[in-house]
Motif scaffolding. Sequence first.
Motif, PDB file in Angstrom:
ATOM      1  N   SER A 163      13.585  46.061   6.090  1.00  0.00           N
ATOM      2  CA  SER A 163      13.106  46.264   4.715  1.00  0.00           C
ATOM      3  C   SER A 163      12.957  44.932   3.994  1.00  0.00           C
ATOM      4  O   SER A 163      11.972  44.708   3.277  1.00  0.00           O
ATOM      5  N   LEU A 164      13.915  44.055   4.157  1.00  0.00           N
ATOM      6  CA  LEU A 164      13.858  42.735   3.517  1.00  0.00           C
ATOM      7  C   LEU A 164      12.674  41.926   4.040  1.00  0.00           C
ATOM      8  O   LEU A 164      11.977  41.255   3.267  1.00  0.00           O
ATOM      9  N   LEU A 165      12.457  41.976   5.338  1.00  0.00           N
ATOM     10  CA  LEU A 165      11.333  41.239   5.921  1.00  0.00           C
ATOM     11  C   LEU A 165       9.988  41.781   5.430  1.00  0.00           C
ATOM     12  O   LEU A 165       9.093  40.988   5.113  1.00  0.00           O
ATOM     13  N   ARG A 166       9.862  43.103   5.364  1.00  0.00           N
ATOM     14  CA  ARG A 166       8.622  43.703   4.861  1.00  0.00           C
ATOM     15  C   ARG A 166       8.408  43.348   3.402  1.00  0.00           C
ATOM     16  O   ARG A 166       7.300  43.002   2.988  1.00  0.00           O
ATOM     17  N   SER A 167       9.465  43.408   2.620  1.00  0.00           N
ATOM     18  CA  SER A 167       9.379  43.070   1.206  1.00  0.00           C
ATOM     19  C   SER A 167       8.995  41.605   1.027  1.00  0.00           C
ATOM     20  O   SER A 167       8.162  41.255   0.198  1.00  0.00           O
ATOM     21  N   SER A 168       9.560  40.745   1.810  1.00  0.00           N
ATOM     22  CA  SER A 168       9.274  39.320   1.758  1.00  0.00           C
ATOM     23  C   SER A 168       7.818  39.049   2.175  1.00  0.00           C
ATOM     24  O   SER A 168       7.156  38.214   1.581  1.00  0.00           O
ATOM     25  N   ALA A 169       7.323  39.762   3.193  1.00  0.00           N
ATOM     26  CA  ALA A 169       5.967  39.569   3.677  1.00  0.00           C
ATOM     27  C   ALA A 169       4.969  40.025   2.638  1.00  0.00           C
ATOM     28  O   ALA A 169       3.899  39.431   2.486  1.00  0.00           O
ATOM     29  N   ARG A 170       5.247  41.074   1.883  1.00  0.00           N
ATOM     30  CA  ARG A 170       4.327  41.591   0.864  1.00  0.00           C
ATOM     31  C   ARG A 170       4.209  40.629  -0.306  1.00  0.00           C
ATOM     32  O   ARG A 170       3.188  40.561  -0.962  1.00  0.00           O
ATOM     33  N   ARG A 171       5.255  39.902  -0.600  1.00  0.00           N
ATOM     34  CA  ARG A 171       5.254  38.976  -1.745  1.00  0.00           C
ATOM     35  C   ARG A 171       4.360  37.763  -1.461  1.00  0.00           C
ATOM     36  O   ARG A 171       3.912  37.104  -2.384  1.00  0.00           O
ATOM     37  N   ARG A 172       4.145  37.444  -0.233  1.00  0.00           N
ATOM     38  CA  ARG A 172       3.356  36.246   0.098  1.00  0.00           C
ATOM     39  C   ARG A 172       1.959  36.519  -0.069  1.00  0.00           C
ATOM     40  O   ARG A 172       1.018  36.662  -0.347  1.00  0.00           O
TER      41      ARG A 172
END
Length: 154
Positions: A145-154
């Motif tokens: 979840s953290l990785l997906r959230s981080s990827a969406r912010r970029r």
Amino acid sequence: MPADLPYAADAEVSLSREELDVLRTQYVKEEPFVTIQTKFNFAWGLVKSNRREEQALGVRLLTEIFRDAPERRRECLYYLALGNYKLGNHVEAKRYNDLLLDREPNNMQARSLNKLIDDKVAKDGLVGLAIIGGAVAVGSVLVGSLLRSSARRR
């Protein structure tokens, strides 16, 4: 050894409060010079109790007898194993029970208690593995979840 024989019935059966009180009264009456037999009888009753603090006191008294009266060690072994089993001290329970089985390999009480100890250790091991597996799964979901959230912010 047939599995349905209740050789280690002591693991589940406790004395009545009245029976334990008789043993306690005798123990207190003899203080401060309690005989080994009275101490053993009281410890035996305490180990059979379903109250953890009484079981612990029973194990402590049996440990004193085991240490101080070498001629009484054999009769302490089974109840030290049983008391430690009931307290969840499976390594100690196994150690005392193995000492008894070394002396008396055909002792049905000790063989039955050995099976209870082994079954409990195996069950606890499986529960531990399930908990670890669950924690890993939850951790993986969180990291994902953290990785997906981080990827969406970029």
